[in-house]
Design an enzyme around this catalytic site. Structure first.
Site, short mmCIF file in Angstrom:
data_model
loop_
_atom_site.label_atom_id
_atom_site.label_comp_id
_atom_site.label_asym_id
_atom_site.label_seq_id
_atom_site.Cartn_x
_atom_site.Cartn_y
_atom_site.Cartn_z
N THR A 14 15.41 8.87 -12.49
CA THR A 14 15.43 10.09 -11.68
C THR A 14 14.05 10.73 -11.70
O THR A 14 13.23 10.49 -12.58
CB THR A 14 16.41 11.13 -12.23
N ASP A 15 13.79 11.57 -10.69
CA ASP A 15 12.71 12.52 -10.84
C ASP A 15 13.17 13.52 -11.90
O ASP A 15 14.34 13.57 -12.26
CB ASP A 15 12.44 13.23 -9.50
N TRP A 16 12.25 14.31 -12.41
CA TRP A 16 12.55 15.15 -13.58
C TRP A 16 13.62 16.19 -13.26
O TRP A 16 13.40 17.11 -12.49
CB TRP A 16 11.26 15.78 -14.08
N GLY A 17 14.78 15.98 -13.84
CA GLY A 17 15.92 16.86 -13.61
C GLY A 17 16.74 16.50 -12.40
O GLY A 17 17.68 17.23 -12.05
N GLY A 18 16.41 15.39 -11.76
CA GLY A 18 17.04 15.04 -10.49
C GLY A 18 18.35 14.29 -10.61
O GLY A 18 18.51 13.24 -9.98
#
Length: 778
Positions: free
Chosen positions: A228-232
């Site tokens: 994921t992208d950060w927190g995605g």
């Protein structure tokens, strides 16, 4: 043991924990199984490794590394070999810092010039983007470091990027927004890929089985790790089912117990988790097998950064052959950016450079006037000083562009203008000295109301730490400019096809323009542009001749007819028949960069294959039969040679609604009805409604419906503001957007807010506690 055997020894709890990071930058370590922790760092145009014990939010506090030109710059080189060399250099710096995964390159399309993060992306054209990215990835991975192309997929706005929905038809998605990724995956085999925050047609990328399994793994053959992208991540159970292997960052334990419960109750197959865990183990094995800690030749890397800036610069105007400058001419430098250059973008890609050059220091004999303040404003005193200096010299060189607070990750630009002070400075300097050249430092196109007044225009984009050295060498002709634009420059923002429905007040991305992005639109709509896609001048001239077509191989001669050596970027466009299904007038299908000495001639060859003619239709790539024109061009508007080829294929009849529609004529604005017919359904914008809030909503969306969220919005902004004395700092704006526009799931994963707290806050926001109180009173 292989990754499958390792995973078979692990407990369910351990496998689930392996599916999220250890902290902000590392994966988890399970020594009992031989699984080491590996580190990741940002890296689209250099290594941004933050100190182990530093604040993860202090973006500017990073270990020094070479700041290469951004993707918006290097894409203008059209030089795949150069991109590979840059990738190799960044990989060496990553290896020296024990970084195993480089989070880049950025591969999203430049759909609209206002996207605040366009400086991190290559082009409006997927063919050019895909091949440039593939070169970079091959370079990175040749050094034993895993590259991570991002953001997969259709992430084309910063506004509400954590929860926006990119709504488009399949053909547009396939031909424009997935094609660059497809080329990069098939040609360079990246070891990892990062999902985007947004939804695509209603489904988050990180939990989109069609995107990650059907297309990425099965159709394209990707065998690496998806993170994921950060927190995605919104729903981890759906993420597992989609084949999203790793949630970053770690530390929150987001939905781990929910996943275990889903396995125990039969809602999630444990084999699905095994596959994801196996790919995490496989990545660790792949990067550790070639681990080394090399010495970094920073001087060599600075020289490569210089060569990248030189090879990417685009000469956009040169009236009366003002350039190159002569040594016997007196020159002056005007503009704050001549001494304090804008050389990179703002946000998570920010590099702490090993050194930094500027034009004033490189040209000590030149006069200098500040012209503007740092924020781009000016006043009468600065203007008078600049005009006086310009009048006293043979040539005035004005260095201007977009300050950091005009384009950054986290927010989109409000318009296509430069600061008014920069425009005013140019206008006034030209009045004092008509022999004025402008040097532009910006990661995206800008409006140029002064274009007919200046004689020279050199576009450097964001040229990296060596940009200050590159500019004088280009101005004086020590190096011949050879870059060409990787995106169209509209005359004004209103000319952009998506101008009336892009970003800002709209949460979702309505891709009404379909496949007509950039030159694909301007060509067919016959809208004049300031500078066309693929355009760039040189200090020499090139002649195209002797076009020959034999079977599927095409060749022609290119001759440097000028008096100095130079490089020409030759472009092959295919013009499809216009009597069937709607298509652009022409599309880029091949390109090459050819270097020639004065008077030298070379034969250039291209191979034509089915990808030159195919479109996405009826769930597959199809080649419409017909007469295709093969065009050899120096830019998208300047065709030098042309031949016609009869291509066998399918007879594809246009849909009944196409006749007279916007997609056939590109006249006026596309209507909601026309877009509905293209989509196959009517899109309805999401309604924010109290009582229906969930983890995919943001504080910013809920604050007008909930007192608690209004207080949370105020508190977050107050807390973040404590760390910034300058509220114009783009990092401040990015941090605000990354907090109040983040989904609640993102806040839990990246912000360290306990899940129980968020769950209770969500219940309050939805009015559930008030309902209970009212029931008790009754």
């Amino acid at each position: 043991m292989n990754s499958t055997q390792v995973v078979q020894q692990m407990t369910l709890d351990e496998k689930v924990r392996l599916g999220s990071g250890k902290d902000f930058w590392h994966t988890k370590c399970f020594k009992q199984y031989g699984i080491e922790s590996i580190m990741m760092s940002d890296g689209p145009h250099g290594l941004r490794k933050q100190p182990e014990h530093g604040s993860r939010h202090d973006i500017h506090h990073a270990i020094p590394s070479t700041c290469f030109p951004t993707a918006a710059t290097t894409a203008c080189s059209w030089d795949i070999t150069l991109l590979q060399q840059v990738g190799q250099a960044i990989a060496k710096e990553a290896a020296a810092q024990n970084v195993s995964v480089l989070l880049g390159p950025g591969l999203n399309m430049k759909r609209n010039p206002l996207n605040g993060r366009n400086f991190e992306y290559y082009s409006e054209d997927p063919y050019l983007s895909g091949h440039m990215a593939a070169g970079f990835i091959r370079g990175v991975q040749s050094g034993g470091i895993a590259a991570c192309p991002k953001h997969f997929a259709a992430n084309n706005q910063e506004y509400m990027r954590f929860s926006s929905d990119s709504v488009m038809d399949d053909r547009t998605l396939r031909e424009i927004y997935l094609k660059g990724f497809e080329i990069a995956v098939k040609q360079s085999n990246p070891k990892t890929i990062m999902t985007s925050y947004n939804k695509i047609n209603g489904v988050y990328s990180s939990q989109n089985q069609w995107l990650l399994q059907d297309i990425l793994r099965q159709e394209w053959g990707f065998d690496g790790l998806v993170m994921t992208d950060w927190g995605g991540m919104n729903d981890r159970i759906k993420g597992y089912k989609a084949g999203c292997d790793l949630v970053m960052p770690g530390g929150s334990g987001y939905m781990e117990q929910d996943v275990i419960k889903a396995v125990e109750t039969g809602k999630l197959d444990e084999n699905t988790i095994d596959c994801c865990a196996g790919r995490v183990v496989q990545l660790v094995d792949r990067v550790n097998s070639s681990k080394s800690r090399p010495e970094v030749p920073f001087d060599d890397h600075h020289e490569l950064a210089l060569q990248a800036a030189l090879g990417s610069a685009v000469l956009l105007k040169n009236d009366d052959q003002l350039l190159p400058l002569r040594k016997d001419q007196s020159i002056c430098l005007i503009g704050h950016m001549a001494q304090h250059p804008r050389y990179q973008g703002a946000g998570s890609s920010y590099i702490n450079p090993t050194r930094l050059t500027n034009v004033v220091d490189e040209l000590p004999h030149a006069g200098y006037a500040r012209g503007t303040y740092q924020d781009g404003s000016t006043d009468d005193g600065l203007i008078v000083e600049a005009k006086k200096l310009a009048a006293a010299h043979d040539i005035a060189v004005v260095v201007v562009g977009l300050p950091p607070n005009y384009e950054s990750e986290g927010f989109d630009r409000s318009d296509m203008k430069m600061p008014s002070g920069h425009d005013e400075l140019i206008t006034q300097v030209v009045k004092a000295n008509p022999n004025t050249a402008v040097v532009l430092l910006a990661g995206s196109p800008v409006e140029t109301p002064w274009i007919y007044k200046v004689k020279g225009l050199l576009y450097m984009a964001l040229p990296g730490q060596a940009g200050g050295q590159a500019i004088p060498q280009l101005l004086y002709g020590q190096v011949n400019p050879s870059g060409k634009l990787s995106e169209t420059w509209p005359i004004k923002y209103h000319d952009v096809p998506s101008a009336t429905f892009y970003s800002h007040s709209r949460k979702d991305g309505e891709y009404r323009e379909g496949i007509y992005v950039g030159y694909r639109y301007y060509d067919k709509a016959r809208v004049p542009v300031r500078f066309p896609f693929g355009f760039g001048l040189s200090y020499t001239q090139f002649e195209y001749s002797r076009l020959q077509l034999s079977g599927n191989r095409l060749s022609f001669d290119l001759t440097n007819t000028g008096t100095v050596a130079g490089s020409e970027i030759v472009q092959l466009y295919v013009a499809a028949p216009q009597d069937g299904i709607h298509r652009p007038v022409k599309e880029l299908k091949r390109f090459d960069k050819i270097t020639l000495e004065a008077g030298e001639c070379k034969t250039v060859e291209f191979e034509l294959r089915s990808d030159c003619y195919a479109i996405w239709h009826d769930n597959g790539w199809r080649v419409p039969a017909g007469e295709y024109r093969i065009m050899i061009a120096s830019d998208s508007e300047t065709v030098r040679l042309i031949t016609v080829l009869s291509v066998e294929g399918d007879i594809i009849k246009p849909a009944p609604w196409q006749s007279g529609s916007w997609y056939e004529t590109l006249s006026g604005d596309v209507t909601a009805d026309e877009w509905s017919k293209l989509l196959g359904y009517r899109y309805h914008a999401p309604i924010v409604q109290k009582g229906r809030f969930d983890m995919s909503h943001s504080i910013g969306e809920m604050k007008d419906h909930s007192r608690l969220m209004k207080v949370a919005d105020w508190g977050l902004k107050k807390y973040i503001g404590r760390g910034f004395t300058d509220k114009e700092d783009p990092v401040y704006h990015m941090m605000i957007a990354s907090s109040v526009e983040s989904t609640l799931s993102n806040l839990q994963i990246t912000g360290g807010i306990p899940g129980g707290v968020i769950k209770r806050a969500l219940q309050v926001a939805n009015g559930e506690y008030m309902k209970r109180i009212k029931q008790l009173i009754k």
